[in-house]
Design a protein around this motif. Structure first.
Motif, PDB file in Angstrom:
ATOM      1  N   PRO A 644       0.840  -1.182  -0.032  1.00 22.52           N
ATOM      2  CA  PRO A 644       0.269  -0.154  -0.132  1.00 22.52           C
ATOM      3  C   PRO A 644       0.888   1.394  -0.030  1.00 22.52           C
ATOM      4  O   PRO A 644       2.015   1.353   0.657  1.00 22.52           O
ATOM      5  N   SER A 645       0.401   2.264  -0.495  1.00 18.99           N
ATOM      6  CA  SER A 645       1.001   3.575  -0.519  1.00 18.99           C
ATOM      7  C   SER A 645       0.811   4.294   1.027  1.00 18.99           C
ATOM      8  O   SER A 645       0.431   3.747   1.726  1.00 18.99           O
ATOM      9  N   MET A 646       1.900   5.182   1.205  1.00 23.08           N
ATOM     10  CA  MET A 646       1.885   5.639   2.512  1.00 23.08           C
ATOM     11  C   MET A 646       0.457   6.426   3.059  1.00 23.08           C
ATOM     12  O   MET A 646       0.007   6.478   3.901  1.00 23.08           O
ATOM     13  N   LYS A 647       0.068   7.037   1.781  1.00 25.49           N
ATOM     14  CA  LYS A 647      -1.180   7.649   1.946  1.00 25.49           C
ATOM     15  C   LYS A 647      -2.537   6.717   2.271  1.00 25.49           C
ATOM     16  O   LYS A 647      -3.110   6.799   3.341  1.00 25.49           O
ATOM     17  N   GLU A 648      -2.199   5.323   1.864  1.00 31.31           N
ATOM     18  CA  GLU A 648      -3.368   4.460   2.200  1.00 31.31           C
ATOM     19  C   GLU A 648      -3.163   3.863   3.649  1.00 31.31           C
ATOM     20  O   GLU A 648      -3.936   3.516   4.219  1.00 31.31           O
ATOM     21  N   VAL A 649      -1.646   3.625   3.919  1.00 30.19           N
ATOM     22  CA  VAL A 649      -1.431   3.250   5.211  1.00 30.19           C
ATOM     23  C   VAL A 649      -1.865   4.297   6.349  1.00 30.19           C
ATOM     24  O   VAL A 649      -2.378   3.997   7.521  1.00 30.19           O
ATOM     25  N   ALA A 650      -1.781   5.514   5.955  1.00 29.34           N
ATOM     26  CA  ALA A 650      -2.378   6.634   6.890  1.00 29.34           C
ATOM     27  C   ALA A 650      -3.722   6.742   7.272  1.00 29.34           C
ATOM     28  O   ALA A 650      -4.444   6.772   8.137  1.00 29.34           O
ATOM     29  N   GLU A 651      -4.542   6.607   5.927  1.00 25.18           N
ATOM     30  CA  GLU A 651      -5.834   6.367   5.908  1.00 25.18           C
ATOM     31  C   GLU A 651      -6.437   5.240   6.915  1.00 25.18           C
ATOM     32  O   GLU A 651      -7.286   5.481   7.544  1.00 25.18           O
ATOM     33  N   LYS A 652      -5.876   3.918   6.595  1.00 17.46           N
ATOM     34  CA  LYS A 652      -6.156   3.134   7.415  1.00 17.46           C
ATOM     35  C   LYS A 652      -5.927   3.211   8.997  1.00 17.46           C
ATOM     36  O   LYS A 652      -6.676   2.870   9.810  1.00 17.46           O
ATOM     37  N   LEU A 653      -4.826   3.648   9.169  1.00 14.15           N
ATOM     38  CA  LEU A 653      -4.477   3.953  10.673  1.00 14.15           C
ATOM     39  C   LEU A 653      -5.461   5.088  11.351  1.00 14.15           C
ATOM     40  O   LEU A 653      -5.924   5.030  12.381  1.00 14.15           O
ATOM     41  N   ASP A 654      -5.619   6.102  10.473  1.00  9.62           N
ATOM     42  CA  ASP A 654      -6.729   6.982  10.855  1.00  9.62           C
ATOM     43  C   ASP A 654      -8.064   6.360  11.190  1.00  9.62           C
ATOM     44  O   ASP A 654      -9.006   6.707  12.302  1.00  9.62           O
ATOM     45  N   ARG A 655      -8.604   5.403  10.171  1.00  6.77           N
ATOM     46  CA  ARG A 655      -9.764   4.757  10.516  1.00  6.77           C
ATOM     47  C   ARG A 655      -9.898   3.997  11.857  1.00  6.77           C
ATOM     48  O   ARG A 655     -10.487   3.632  12.422  1.00  6.77           O
ATOM     49  N   LEU A 656      -8.712   3.306  11.962  1.00  5.00           N
ATOM     50  CA  LEU A 656      -8.428   2.579  13.132  1.00  5.00           C
ATOM     51  C   LEU A 656      -8.685   3.345  14.463  1.00  5.00           C
ATOM     52  O   LEU A 656      -9.470   2.989  15.515  1.00  5.00           O
ATOM     53  N   ILE A 657      -7.939   4.437  14.514  1.00  5.34           N
ATOM     54  CA  ILE A 657      -7.900   5.245  15.672  1.00  5.34           C
ATOM     55  C   ILE A 657      -9.526   6.057  15.968  1.00  5.34           C
ATOM     56  O   ILE A 657      -9.906   5.987  17.133  1.00  5.34           O
ATOM     57  N   LYS A 658     -10.289   6.156  14.868  1.00  7.46           N
ATOM     58  CA  LYS A 658     -11.473   6.579  15.037  1.00  7.46           C
ATOM     59  C   LYS A 658     -12.499   5.601  15.551  1.00  7.46           C
ATOM     60  O   LYS A 658     -13.006   5.760  16.539  1.00  7.46           O
ATOM     61  N   VAL A 659     -12.422   4.146  15.178  1.00  4.58           N
ATOM     62  CA  VAL A 659     -13.028   3.319  15.734  1.00  4.58           C
ATOM     63  C   VAL A 659     -12.488   3.057  17.348  1.00  4.58           C
ATOM     64  O   VAL A 659     -13.755   2.813  18.194  1.00  4.58           O
ATOM     65  N   MET A 660     -11.448   3.113  17.418  1.00  2.00           N
ATOM     66  CA  MET A 660     -10.928   3.030  18.957  1.00  2.00           C
ATOM     67  C   MET A 660     -11.669   4.041  19.892  1.00  2.00           C
ATOM     68  O   MET A 660     -12.210   3.882  20.873  1.00  2.00           O
ATOM     69  N   GLN A 661     -11.721   5.371  19.316  1.00  2.00           N
ATOM     70  CA  GLN A 661     -12.245   6.586  20.085  1.00  2.00           C
ATOM     71  C   GLN A 661     -13.697   6.600  20.028  1.00  2.00           C
ATOM     72  O   GLN A 661     -14.348   7.421  20.605  1.00  2.00           O
ATOM     73  N   HIS A 662     -14.511   5.889  19.133  1.00  2.00           N
ATOM     74  CA  HIS A 662     -15.794   5.882  19.148  1.00  2.00           C
ATOM     75  C   HIS A 662     -16.361   4.479  19.254  1.00  2.00           C
ATOM     76  O   HIS A 662     -16.692   3.693  18.153  1.00  2.00           O
ATOM     77  N   PRO A 663     -16.328   3.792  20.472  1.00  2.00           N
ATOM     78  CA  PRO A 663     -16.760   2.419  20.545  1.00  2.00           C
ATOM     79  C   PRO A 663     -18.340   2.107  20.317  1.00  2.00           C
ATOM     80  O   PRO A 663     -18.325   1.035  20.075  1.00  2.00           O
ATOM     81  N   TRP A 664     -19.188   3.260  20.049  1.00  2.00           N
ATOM     82  CA  TRP A 664     -20.125   2.722  19.453  1.00  2.00           C
ATOM     83  C   TRP A 664     -20.325   2.250  18.181  1.00  2.00           C
ATOM     84  O   TRP A 664     -21.157   1.463  17.776  1.00  2.00           O
ATOM     85  N   ALA A 665     -19.250   2.314  17.398  1.00  2.00           N
ATOM     86  CA  ALA A 665     -19.073   1.959  16.054  1.00  2.00           C
ATOM     87  C   ALA A 665     -19.110   0.461  16.153  1.00  2.00           C
ATOM     88  O   ALA A 665     -19.257  -0.158  14.903  1.00  2.00           O
TER      89      ALA A 665
END
Length: 707
Positions: A644-665
């Motif tokens: 994956p490109s670094m942009k895709e890596v960053a987007e994936k990590l960003d989504r993981l963080i958002k899920v962890m910070q929003h347990p309702w998801a």
């Protein structure tokens, strides 16, 4: 309501002053209280109007739970200076804050009116301060609208009030009326999670020192307990000295050794003891002679000091006389005839030695300057200088060697921040108090020396919040030096492996990895031309005061000799975050020396939990750790097309963080899938050997594919 009450109190003070400003006897009042708590009350002030020169100087001494405090109207007076005609008062703080409970901004704006009183805000001692993020506030008066905009687009710094977290403007002369206003278009409704409030005050500039703790909390209000010190200039009456002297019965300068001064802050006059005298000019015989002979610091006298009325005389001891203000011994005998030639010859010899020394130093300085100019041209300095002038790049500076020598205390070993494979980094401090990090490289091949100026033009354009800013360079040395912004919180390596006892949460680790990936994606995809970092590791990722990641040494692959391969992928640093293990362990067996190999082996054997850090290895985190592990596995694919490109890596990590910070998801599978997204890369064949696949080809391929 608060405005009306404050207005009524000030109008009351004004009315009393106007009524009492008629012809009344002046001088100290007998039998009046001269102290309230710890505060001396000098005339023309007094406790009660009957003890003051007139109502404008009447004070009230209040008992506050056993502590006596002095007030004029609603303002507490903390200090009074008769010689300087100043009074220190506590004034209110205007504020606007976002209330998340009701989801709207609240505010409280202070209104203060000293128009018809003896007092004016001192324009030499006070400033108007605006504190906060995205806060535009201003003070209005009869003649002025004054304010500024404070933002957090740049990182706020302790002690600095130049627009980042705090801004200030000067107080204009003759300011007696101020009313606070906040521009509603600038507020903290969208950033309240880290900056709820903004403030506006007029306060003594010597008492204010900005702190970054004022942004994420209401610490500014708490530090000053709701009021701030302000310095007020005062006058006896709103008339000139000439006007005041026409009515000697109310003329306030009653001491024989006093003089009248017209105010420089609005209309009015005040009194001052004449030169050589000190005391209270508003009291008869209040100005007394200063004995200058008792204060050798203020009134220096090396010889004999004799005090006189309003002055002093300094004479020499017996057997001495003054030459240009210095006492020297008297000359008793004339020089003999032979002394003059000897003295002349000695002076001539000294002059000759001085001339020879100066000639040698001038020659050496010119030689050194020629060498510096040679290095400057060799490293592309002329090209860089011309490009900077044509594009007006004020943020990039070509430093002289002398500037960096002074900033680093001649590269003192106590200033060393760290050592690397290519040089040593020193902490420095410029003349304007800017903290910097100076990288002093050890070697550079001839090709890089010729292209160094072009490379600096490329690197100087890099501007990303997660990349350490390159401030400039020094070209007049054999191996050029780089100057970066100073990042105070050390390296990621220190955070991971240091014995600091801190518990680093999984969210924090993923955020650092995400910010690092964002920085690398910027270098790969948005820098022109694209830049491959070439040396990504935890010791090259710095942390600021808020533990935000900043990638450093992004020019290492350009500056380092090309015969030393140093391509290290981001996945090693990410997995180092999750395992708290070193990237390379030379004491381990051959198949366990590399952290990447150990990770891939654990993934293949389904033993991922065996290499995870105990702080984050738990059932709650395991789903996310498996997602990160899968992403890391994709990044380790040998073929660049499969990674994956670094942009895709960053987007994936960003989504993981958002899920962890929003347990309702996590309770909603469809929403969870939307946040995480589907994996675009599948590695089914494990990890193959690198074989003869060269580092150089991988770099070229990565540049072409942006990976």
């Amino acid at each position: 309501m608060a405005k009306l009450l404050l207005s009524a109190l000030l109008i009351c003070i004004s009315a009393i002053w106007v009524v009492a400003a008629a012809d009344v006897p002046v001088g100290g009042r007998g039998g009046c209280q001269t102290r309230c708590g710890n505060l001396d009350i000098p005339f023309p002030f007094g406790i009660g109007d009957q003890c003051a020169i007139h109502g404008g100087f009447g004070l009230e001494c209040k008992n506050d739970s056993g502590t006596y405090r002095t007030f004029i109207g609603s303002f507490e007076v903390t200090k009074i200076s008769v010689p300087d005609a100043k009074a220190w008062m506590k004034t209110g703080i205007s504020w606007q804050c976002y209330d998340p409970a009701i989801k709207q901004m609240n505010d409280s704006m202070v209104w203060q009116n000293f128009t018809d009183t003896p007092y004016r805000f001192s324009y030499t001692d006070n400033k108007i301060f605006v504190i906060g993020c995205n806060t535009m506030a201003y003070m209005t008066s009869d003649s002025y609208v004054i304010g500024c905009l404070s933002t957090c687009s740049d990182e706020p710094k302790n002690g600095s009030c130049s627009g980042a977290g705090c801004c200030s403007v000067d107080v204009p002369p003759d300011l007696g009326y101020v009313e606070a206003y906040f521009n509603k278009d600038y507020n903290t409704s969208r950033i309240w999670s880290y900056s709820r409030c903004g403030y506006l005050v007029v306060m003594e500039k010597a008492a204010f020192s900005y702190s970054t703790t004022y942004i994420p909390s209401i610490n500014f209000w708490n530090v000053y307990n709701g009021t701030v010190p302000a310095v007020m200039d005062w006058v006896i009456r709103r008339e000139t000295c000439d006007e005041a002297k026409t009515n000697m019965s109310s003329y306030a300068c009653v001491s024989d050794k006093s003089e009248c001064l017209n105010s420089t802050n609005g209309q009015g006059y005040r009194c001052k003891c004449s030169k050589g005298f000190d005391g209270n000019p508003y009291i008869k015989d209040g100005c007394i002679d200063i004995n200058e002979c008792l204060d050798n610091t203020t009134y220096p006298c090396i010889g004999l000091c004799q005090n006189t009325m309003g002055s002093y005389v300094c004479s020499c001891h017996q057997g001495q006389h003054k030459v240009e203000g210095v006492c020297v011994p008297d000359q008793k005998n004339q020089k003999s005839a032979w002394e003059m030639p000897v003295v002349g010859a000695s002076v001539g010899f000294v002059i000759l030695v001085i001339m020879a020394t100066c000639s040698y130093l001038i020659h050496e300085r010119r030689k050194l300057q020629h060498i510096k100019q040679k290095y400057f041209k060799l490293h592309g300095g002329l090209l860089l200088f011309q490009e900077m002038n044509s594009n007006e790049r004020k943020s990039f500076t070509i430093f002289s060697e002398a500037e960096l020598q002074q900033a680093t205390n001649k590269f003192d070993k106590n200033q060393i921040l760290g050592h690397g494979g290519h040089g040593t980094v020193y902490k420095g401090l410029l003349k304007d108090s800017t903290e910097i990090a100076v990288k002093k490289c050890m070697t550079m091949d001839e090709q890089h020396k010729k292209e160094f100026g072009k490379e600096m033009l490329i690197l100087s354009q890099i501007n990303h919040v997660s990349i350490v800013k390159l401030l400039g360079c020094c070209l007049e040395v054999q191996v050029p030096m780089l100057v970066y912004e100073f990042i105070p919180n050390g390296t990621l390596s220190n955070l991971i492996h240091g014995n600091h006892g801190q518990n680093i949460s999984l969210v924090t680790r993923l955020r650092i990895a995400y910010e690092s990936a964002e920085a690398l994606a910027y270098l790969h995809s948005y820098a022109s031309p694209p830049i491959i970092h070439g040396d990504v590791k935890s010791s090259n990722i710095l942390l600021d005061t808020n533990f935000m990641a900043k990638v450093s040494d992004f020019g290492a692959s350009i500056l380092a000799p090309i015969d030393k391969p140093q391509l290290v992928t981001l996945v090693q640093g990410t997995w180092e975050l999750l395992t708290r293990k070193n990237v390379f362990n030379l004491d381990a067996p051959e198949n366990e020396k590399s952290l990447s190999i150990r990770f891939l082996s654990a993934m293949k054997e389904n033993k991922l939990e065996n290499i995870l850090d105990d702080q984050i290895s738990n059932n709650e985190n395991m789903e996310f750790l498996e997602e990160v592990a899968d992403l890391a596995k994709q990044c380790l694919a040998m073929c660049g097309e499969d990674r994956p490109s670094m942009k895709e890596v960053a987007e994936k990590l960003d989504r993981l963080i958002k899920v962890m910070q929003h347990p309702w998801a996590q309770q909603n599978p469809e929403e969870l899938e939307s946040l995480l997204g589907e994996s675009s890369y599948v590695i089914s064949s494990g990890v193959s050997s690198t074989g003869n696949f060269s580092i150089e080809k991988k770099v070229v391929k990565d540049l072409e594919s942006g990976r």
